[in-house]
Design an enzyme around this catalytic site. Structure first.
Site, mmCIF file in Angstrom:
data_model
loop_
_atom_site.group_PDB
_atom_site.id
_atom_site.type_symbol
_atom_site.label_atom_id
_atom_site.label_comp_id
_atom_site.label_asym_id
_atom_site.label_seq_id
_atom_site.Cartn_x
_atom_site.Cartn_y
_atom_site.Cartn_z
ATOM 1 N N TYR A 134 13.403 166.492 -107.090
ATOM 2 C CA TYR A 134 13.756 165.313 -106.301
ATOM 3 C C TYR A 134 13.368 165.475 -104.840
ATOM 4 O O TYR A 134 13.023 164.501 -104.170
ATOM 5 C CB TYR A 134 15.254 165.025 -106.435
ATOM 6 C CG TYR A 134 15.598 164.377 -107.752
ATOM 7 C CD1 TYR A 134 15.500 162.999 -107.914
ATOM 8 C CD2 TYR A 134 15.993 165.137 -108.848
ATOM 9 C CE1 TYR A 134 15.798 162.388 -109.128
ATOM 10 C CE2 TYR A 134 16.283 164.537 -110.063
ATOM 11 C CZ TYR A 134 16.183 163.171 -110.194
ATOM 12 O OH TYR A 134 16.458 162.576 -111.399
ATOM 13 N N GLU A 194 22.344 164.083 -114.470
ATOM 14 C CA GLU A 194 21.507 164.974 -115.274
ATOM 15 C C GLU A 194 22.133 166.355 -115.386
ATOM 16 O O GLU A 194 22.045 167.011 -116.435
ATOM 17 C CB GLU A 194 20.106 165.034 -114.675
ATOM 18 C CG GLU A 194 19.338 163.726 -114.885
ATOM 19 C CD GLU A 194 18.209 163.511 -113.898
ATOM 20 O OE1 GLU A 194 17.733 164.506 -113.299
ATOM 21 O OE2 GLU A 194 17.783 162.351 -113.714
#
Length: 390
Positions: free
Chosen positions: A95, A137
């Site tokens: 990310y 997640e």
């Protein structure tokens, strides 16, 4: 920290995003893969060539900007994407990379509009959204790691059986090399499969629906051979070069499309290889003794009728309704699937409908279902590849 000023600035950039269109995300991907080529072993490079991934990412960014004050509207999309990310083994550090290249893309494509204020707002907005995904997640990874038969990262599986299901579809029964039990899943879900095709430059990860009900011992995936300039790298490798006794790397089952236990009647509708998650559902429904089940299937002709004998056995044994459409041959019906032909056999007012197949097929079926008064809350669907909204 995302504040009201950030939100207002992000909303003010919506016309800029819409004006750029998918060209924005195409630039983003080109930039990211140029600076971080290692990510080519994670992302589906075929979808980069076809442009499907760029369109999907653009739609996601635009939807986020438009709903930044009402993220509850994006809850189902977040869940779907989070599951897909875990099947690619996406981690928190990824990310950071994506965020950097997204901000730099905005700067490069709109230097005059990308002020310090806009950069600050979009950075805060991205970090806020990234945390949502990282946290969700992380929960999914932990659940699978600690569940019975679960694991983290990839696990080696051996191809115990390879069996043709139709002209284009081949099944692979996969058992863990370590001999242990395997994680249960909900019928409709998929696994991530990682391979290194002999004709490819990178490791490739694909998602394949699990086509049998859970048994704790092994998994079955059923893969359609794809054709075309930008298709079929992995499917052709699996069909032509992977044999019984070979090993594959699997990521734990994932997916937000699955059978939801209710008292209502169930109608499963699929086309082509979209039959794969339906097969798992049919087997589970048979085991549960469910009575009100109908199975509708469409394909080009009998040579491409996947799981024909299996589904005929299940439907006849359990007294379920089954209807088949062949596009170019004679079946129950010929041509495109038309629900008016079976209107009297389906409980449009009560049933839950599960759809899987090519996007145009599902779009047409959703319109038909809505025409019969079926609400979106009773229509569930799975899109193979980058998500598309029906």
């Amino acid at each position: 920290m995302l504040n009201n000023q950030h939100i207002e600035v992000v909303k003010s950039t919506i016309p800029l995003l819409e004006g750029a269109g998918p060209a924005l995300t195409q630039h983003f991907y080109q930039r990211m893969f140029s600076h971080n080529p290692e990510l080519k072993d994670i992302f589906n490079m075929t979808h980069q060539k076809t442009g499907r991934q760029s369109v999907a990412l653009f739609e996601a960014i635009a939807a986020y900007a438009k709903n930044i004050e009402n993220l509850e509207a994006l809850a189902s999309a977040v869940e779907r994407i989070a599951h897909k990310h875990t099947s690619f083994n996406i981690q928190a550090e990824h990310y950071q990379i994506v965020g950097h290249h997204l901000i730099e893309t905005l700067r490069e494509l709109a230097p005059e509009a990308f002020t310090k204020q806009v950069e600050e707002a979009w950075t805060a907005a991205y970090l806020f959204l990234a945390k949502i995904f990282i946290d969700r997640e992380g929960e999914l990874y932990l659940q699978r790691k600690h569940a019975i038969g679960g694991w983290e990262n990839s696990r080696q599986f051996v191809v115990r059986e390879k069996r043709r299901e139709s002209e284009l579809v081949m099944s692979f029964v996969l058992a863990p090399v370590d001999g242990g039990i395997v994680l249960d899943y909900i019928p409709g879900q998929y696994v991530g499969v990682e391979v290194k095709p002999s004709s490819g430059e990178h490791n490739e990860i694909r998602q394949y629906s699990l086509s049998q009900k859970p048994n704790g011992r092994d998994y079955r995936i059923s893969v359609k051979r794809e054709f075309g300039e930008h298709k079929g790298l992995v499917s052709n490798f699996l069909h032509d070069e992977v044999s019984e006794g070979d090993t594959l790397h699997l990521y734990a089952p994932a997916g937000d499309f699955y059978y939801q236990e209710k008292q209502a009647p169930v109608v499963l509708i699929s086309a082509g290889v979209g039959a794969t998650p339906m097969q798992s559902m049919l087997q589970m429904l048979a085991e549960s003794g469910k009575q009100d089940v109908a199975y509708l299937y469409a394909c080009n002709g009998p040579h491409q009728h996947t799981f024909k004998q299996e589904t005929e056995h299940l439907t006849s044994q359990n007294g379920w309704s089954q209807f088949t459409w062949y596009l170019n041959d004679k079946a129950d019906f010929t041509g495109q699937m038309d629900l008016s032909h079976v209107e009297d056999s389906l409980a449009f007012g009560q049933a839950d409908f599960y759809l899987c197949g090519p996007v145009p097929f599902m779009e047409a079926l959703v319109k038909q279902l809505e025409g019969f008064g079926v609400g979106r809350d009773r229509i569930h669907y799975e899109v193979f590849g980058p998500h598309a909204y029906l």
